[in-house]
Structure formats: C-alpha cells, structure tokens
Design a protein around this motif. Structure first.
Motif, PDB file in Angstrom:
ATOM      1  N   THR A 184       0.291   3.778  -7.297  1.00 23.20           N
ATOM      2  CA  THR A 184       0.768   2.422  -7.001  1.00 23.20           C
ATOM      3  C   THR A 184       1.123   2.308  -5.522  1.00 23.20           C
TER       4      THR A 184
ATOM      5  N   SER B 196       2.941   1.419  -2.156  1.00 21.89           N
ATOM      6  CA  SER B 196       4.350   1.188  -1.856  1.00 21.89           C
ATOM      7  C   SER B 196       4.566  -0.252  -1.395  1.00 21.89           C
ATOM      8  N   GLU B 197       5.759  -0.787  -1.672  1.00 23.50           N
ATOM      9  CA  GLU B 197       6.089  -2.143  -1.229  1.00 23.50           C
ATOM     10  C   GLU B 197       6.337  -2.189   0.279  1.00 23.50           C
ATOM     11  N   TRP B 198       6.745  -1.078   0.853  1.00 20.81           N
ATOM     12  CA  TRP B 198       6.938  -0.983   2.305  1.00 20.81           C
ATOM     13  C   TRP B 198       5.800  -0.141   2.879  1.00 20.81           C
ATOM     14  N   LYS B 199       5.542  -0.284   4.185  1.00 20.94           N
ATOM     15  CA  LYS B 199       4.378   0.376   4.763  1.00 20.94           C
ATOM     16  C   LYS B 199       4.709   1.064   6.096  1.00 20.94           C
TER      17      LYS B 199
ATOM     18  N   ARG C 199      13.289   5.610   4.838  1.00 17.54           N
ATOM     19  CA  ARG C 199      12.495   5.790   3.628  1.00 17.54           C
ATOM     20  C   ARG C 199      12.162   7.269   3.460  1.00 17.54           C
TER      21      ARG C 199
ATOM     22  N   ILE D  57       9.854  10.069   1.283  1.00 18.95           N
ATOM     23  CA  ILE D  57       8.739  10.341   0.376  1.00 18.95           C
ATOM     24  C   ILE D  57       8.845  11.803  -0.068  1.00 18.95           C
TER      25      ILE D  57
ATOM     26  N   SER E  74      13.856   9.847  -7.457  1.00 19.48           N
ATOM     27  CA  SER E  74      13.189   8.571  -7.187  1.00 19.48           C
ATOM     28  C   SER E  74      13.722   7.464  -8.086  1.00 19.48           C
TER      29      SER E  74
ATOM     30  N   GLU F 104      10.632   7.586  -2.801  1.00 22.16           N
ATOM     31  CA  GLU F 104       9.408   7.411  -3.583  1.00 22.16           C
ATOM     32  C   GLU F 104       8.706   8.753  -3.721  1.00 22.16           C
TER      33      GLU F 104
ATOM     34  N   PHE G 145       5.087  10.851  -4.084  1.00 20.43           N
ATOM     35  CA  PHE G 145       3.637  10.814  -3.904  1.00 20.43           C
ATOM     36  C   PHE G 145       3.025  12.005  -4.643  1.00 20.43           C
TER      37      PHE G 145
ATOM     38  N   ALA H  53      -1.718   4.217  -0.067  1.00 23.76           N
ATOM     39  CA  ALA H  53      -0.453   3.872  -0.718  1.00 23.76           C
ATOM     40  C   ALA H  53       0.638   3.490   0.270  1.00 23.76           C
ATOM     41  N   PHE H  54       0.645   4.108   1.453  1.00 21.63           N
ATOM     42  CA  PHE H  54       1.811   3.972   2.326  1.00 21.63           C
ATOM     43  C   PHE H  54       1.543   3.374   3.709  1.00 21.63           C
TER      44      PHE H  54
END
Length: 333
Positions: A13, A15-18, A184, A186, A217, A224, A226, A264-265
């Motif tokens: 999925t 991520s909502e942030w990048k 953030r 990961i 998480s 998040e 991965f 994803a990111f």
C-alpha cells in the motif's frame, strides 16, 4: 484462457506521505540499510547512510541512536584492542577503528554528534532489523553490537524476547517523537537470511522482528512497515535472485525491492527524475568506441544540456564538472 501466474505478488500500500529530493533521510541497521541508502544516494536523495556501520540486532540499533540523541559516551569497558593492535568498540562496527584508544574515542564522539545533528533535522529514519539474536559481553553483562572476533567464551548468545525488543524500541520512538514530532520512521526486516543461526532459528528470529514491527506500526502513527523480507521470500521465491552464497539478495532482487520501496514512499516528481536519471547515467557511462569523434562531442553537449535541465532540484555540480572536463579534452576546431 485463464492467465498463468508464475509468482505471488505482494501488494504494498502506498504511503500517505512521500519522500522527495528535499527530504533528509537517515538509514541504520543491517547491511540492507547500506544497500537502500546507497540506492537512494545514487538517485541524488539527501542520505546519511548507516553512519555506525552494520548493526544487526534491534537493541544495538536503539542503543546507538539513544546514545547519540543524549550525546553520551559509549561504555568505557567495551573498548577492545585486537591482536593487530587495532582499537575497536563492541557497540560499533569494525569500520570504526583507530590505532589508539583516544583517537577512537574522538572518532566515535564525532560520529555521534553527526547523527545527533542529522536526526534533529531529518524527515525520514529507516531502520533495518537483521536478527533477534544478540551477544552479551560476560565481563560487563551488557548486550553489544559486535564481537569483533573476540573468543566466543567472552560472550553469551541470546535470542532476544519480543517484549525486550519492543520496550527498547518504544523508548527510542518516544524520545524521537519528543525531539522531532514530524519525523517519519520506516521499519523493515532485512531479507538477508542468517543461516549461521540455522534456517529454523533464522525463521524464529525473523518472525520475532516482524511481530515487533507490526506492533510498533500499530501503536505509533509515524511508523510504517516496508516488507522487504516478505518480497524476498514470497514474491522472489527463487535462488536465481540470490548471490552465490544463497543468503544475500543479488542486484536484480535489490533493484526490484528498491523499485517497490520507491513506488510506495517516493513522490511522483522524484520518481520522474529517477527515470530520467537512469537514461542520463547510461549516457554518462557510455564508453566511446572510436575516441574523440564529432558524434561523441555532440553526445556530451546533449548530456550537459540535460544535466542543466535536471539541476534545479538536485546537486549535479560534480557531473557537470566531469562533462565539461570531457568536452575540454576535444581539440579546438
């Protein structure tokens, strides 16, 4: 006719942030942290790549980051001089060494200050967990990050307990949150198998790490996961994706995992740059077959123009200097 599927695809999925080229990224952990950091750096992202060298167990990772955040000196009893008169420290990788203890102390202090400063300004921290096995130094009764080939009877090998790891990493995450709330994080489990622990215990170890990542998480909104380990063992389930040692992913697997990570990111403009950069890299690495020809000079001028167009968001000064040097090699016409 039903389409034949030859692999189990892992749906990651986005991520909502990048991440973009203005993001400051630090990687830490197992050798896979080095791989990921180098890949990001090759695409001109701002990366502090595994600054303490390879660190395999999660409590060693947490300890190094915790010491750096508090700017506390490493345990004085864990300095070690080997048979070659090289000074090392059991919490740090062997790439951090010196010919005398005082110099090593200064080197480690400088590295801690570097990590402290970078972390306080970072946007993303990537932690790669390698194994749930750790070694306890008998003389001090503390867990260490590296045995440095010291005789085995000076250490006790332990399988870290799930709660033990969870508490250590939670403490670190709360501290990071208090210092930089928008950082953030990961988490990933290294796809490298630790066969020296036996394949059976390697699976116990990886399962422990995976459950820790899952719990963290769920508890921390800034964390998040991965699935680099899952991609390797499920989607790339074939020894053709391993190096000859049948333990480490080969370059094809590393690239595939990184492309999944990027999708994803990493944000779209940065992904567009990466695709463009792949073409530029091929031109940069082009080896002219017939020397200083007119067509080679034209290619260099085209390349210089493309670099100039891409230089708005990233530092390409080194590449531009190199292209200008190659152009200057051509005789005046």
């Amino acid at each position: 006719m039903k389409q034949l599927k030859l692999t189990t695809e892992l749906n990651v999925t986005p991520s909502e942030w990048k991440i973009n080229h203005q993001s400051k990224i630090i990687t830490i952990g197992s050798c896979f942290a080095d791989v990921l950091g180098n890949q990001l750096s090759d695409y001109k992202f701002q990366v502090l790549n595994n600054p303490f060298g390879t660190v395999f167990n999660p409590l060693a990772v947490a300890k190094l980051l915790d010491l750096s955040l508090d700017v506390k000196p490493p345990h004085p009893a864990l300095y070690h001089q080997n048979t070659d008169k090289i000074w090392l420290h059991h919490d740090f990788h062997s790439s951090l060494w010196s010919h005398n203890r005082v110099d090593l102390e200064e080197k480690l202090k400088e590295k801690q200050h570097q990590v402290n400063y970078f972390l306080r300004n970072a946007d993303v921290l990537v932690i790669t967990l390698g194994t749930a096995f750790a070694y306890r130094h008998r003389a001090t009764n503390v867990l260490v990050g590296n045995c440095h080939k010291v005789p085995a009877d000076q250490f006790v090998k332990e399988l870290l307990h799930l709660d033990q790891i969870n508490i250590g990493l939670e403490h670190l995450l709360f501290k990071l949150q208090s210092i930089k709330r928008d950082l953030r994080i990961i988490l990933t489990v290294s796809p490298v198998r630790h066969t020296k622990d036996t394949l059976i215990l390697n699976q116990v170890s990886k399962s422990t790490l995976r459950l820790v990542c899952h719990r963290l998480s769920e508890k921390f909104r800034q964390v998040e996961y991965f699935p680099s380990y899952e991609i390797m063992v499920d989607e790339l389930r074939d020894y053709r994706y391993y190096k000859p040692d049948l333990i480490h992913p080969n370059s094809v697997a590393e690239d595939y995992i990184f492309r999944t990570f990027a999708d994803a990111f990493i944000d779209k403009p940065a992904l567009d740059f990466m695709r463009e950069w792949d073409g530029v890299q091929k031109m940069l690495n082009h080896n002219p077959q017939h020397g200083l020809t007119a067509s080679q000079l034209a290619l260099l001028h085209t390349l210089r123009k493309r670099l100039g167009e891409l230089a708005g968001n990233v530092d390409l000064s080194g590449e531009l200097i190199e292209i200008n040097r190659r152009i200057d090699e051509f005789p005046a016409r």
